[in-house]
Design a protein around this motif. Sequence first.
Motif, short mmCIF file in Angstrom:
data_model
loop_
_atom_site.label_atom_id
_atom_site.label_comp_id
_atom_site.label_asym_id
_atom_site.label_seq_id
_atom_site.Cartn_x
_atom_site.Cartn_y
_atom_site.Cartn_z
N HIS A 1 0.86 -1.20 0.00
CA HIS A 1 0.00 0.00 0.00
C HIS A 1 0.90 1.25 0.00
O HIS A 1 0.61 2.24 -0.66
N GLY A 2 1.97 1.19 0.79
CA GLY A 2 2.91 2.32 0.85
C GLY A 2 3.56 2.60 -0.50
O GLY A 2 3.81 3.77 -0.84
N VAL A 3 3.81 1.55 -1.27
CA VAL A 3 4.41 1.76 -2.60
C VAL A 3 3.47 2.57 -3.49
O VAL A 3 3.91 3.45 -4.24
N ILE A 4 2.17 2.29 -3.38
CA ILE A 4 1.20 3.08 -4.17
C ILE A 4 1.20 4.53 -3.68
O ILE A 4 1.19 5.47 -4.49
N GLY A 5 1.23 4.73 -2.37
CA GLY A 5 1.27 6.09 -1.83
C GLY A 5 2.50 6.85 -2.30
O GLY A 5 2.43 8.02 -2.69
N LEU A 6 3.63 6.17 -2.26
CA LEU A 6 4.89 6.78 -2.71
C LEU A 6 4.82 7.12 -4.19
O LEU A 6 5.25 8.21 -4.63
N THR A 7 4.25 6.21 -4.97
CA THR A 7 4.12 6.41 -6.42
C THR A 7 3.28 7.66 -6.71
O THR A 7 3.65 8.52 -7.54
N ARG A 8 2.15 7.76 -6.03
CA ARG A 8 1.25 8.89 -6.27
C ARG A 8 1.90 10.20 -5.80
O ARG A 8 1.82 11.23 -6.49
N ALA A 9 2.53 10.16 -4.61
CA ALA A 9 3.13 11.38 -4.07
C ALA A 9 4.25 11.90 -4.97
O ALA A 9 4.30 13.09 -5.32
N LEU A 10 5.15 11.01 -5.38
CA LEU A 10 6.28 11.45 -6.20
C LEU A 10 5.82 11.79 -7.61
O LEU A 10 6.37 12.70 -8.25
N GLY A 11 4.82 11.07 -8.10
CA GLY A 11 4.30 11.36 -9.43
C GLY A 11 3.75 12.78 -9.51
O GLY A 11 3.95 13.50 -10.51
N ILE A 12 3.06 13.19 -8.45
CA ILE A 12 2.52 14.55 -8.42
C ILE A 12 3.64 15.57 -8.19
O ILE A 12 3.70 16.62 -8.86
N GLU A 13 4.53 15.24 -7.28
CA GLU A 13 5.62 16.17 -6.92
C GLU A 13 6.46 16.57 -8.13
O GLU A 13 6.82 17.73 -8.29
N TYR A 14 6.75 15.58 -8.99
CA TYR A 14 7.72 15.84 -10.08
C TYR A 14 7.09 15.90 -11.47
O TYR A 14 7.82 16.02 -12.46
#
Length: 258
Positions: free
Chosen positions: A161-174
């Motif tokens: 679940h954390g991997v999905i959160g990380l994916t979404r957060a970094l995808g938006i950030e960059y």
Amino acid sequence: MKRLADKVALITGAGRGIGAAIAFAFAREGAAVVLAELDIETARQTAEQIKAQTGGRALAVQTDVTQSASVQHAVSEAEHAFGALDVLVNNAGINVFCDPLTMTDDDWRRCFAVDLDGVWNGCRAVLPGMVERGAGSIVNIASTHAFKIIPGCFPYPVAKHGVIGLTRALGIEYAPRNVRVNAIAPGYIETQLTHNWWNEQADPAAAKQATLDLQPMKRIGRPEEVAMTAVFLASDEAPFINATCITVDGGRSALYHD
Ligand code: NDP
């Protein structure tokens, strides 16, 4: 024109299984591939097979994704050998399946160290270069455990679940810097990991049959079928796909059953 022509890709845990299939598929599509793997022997063997079978460029680098310095070293080796990285696939992962209340602290930590810290260590190592160049694609291998829970599999799904959160957060950030971050959620895929799990059950043959019975396609997936999606996400065919997850499970997670 090959779909990943002139691209440089680093794939973690690429000595075998899904990671090896991704490295093969990327090389066939023209990418120079770096196999960042804990077990340097399997990585070297796979790299040699890739070179022999595809005529492409492949390099094996001993890497422990739980150690940020080790991942940074792999990125430096990759850039030294082939130039700036266009693609990172955070594939290395382990199964840690426990009962929550009897799980040891060590089980919790080694699960998160590989399955979530490892993904972050990879992202952190490549993002500065990708952001500076204004281009890059990161593909994180999650799991259908990232949105479904099977009792007795704790804490693996928590990390995924954390991997999905990380994916979404970094995808938006960059996103403003044209760096895309996506995930793939495989269902059951036939690799060493899957065979290990069946073999740990009281009746491995029955466990395998139970798995197959619940597959809409009456089979589990092949590593190459995950690799095809990774090629797509890594390529210039997916320029507006960002901060999302593609499920590759033959429909298994959509199937209701008692
Ligand atoms: P495998 O166990 O077959 O391969 C995983 C690879 O990762 C191995 O080569 C392993 O090396 C390597 N690895 C393990 N720990 C580290 C580490 N600390 N640093 C670097 N490399 C490491 O697994 P799969 O190919 O099946 O799985 C790949 C990914 O796909 C994982 O993230 C997994 O969670 C995910 N996944 C798999 C599914 C499946 O059904 N197979 C389903 C859903 C998701 P070593 O040989 O030394 O252990």
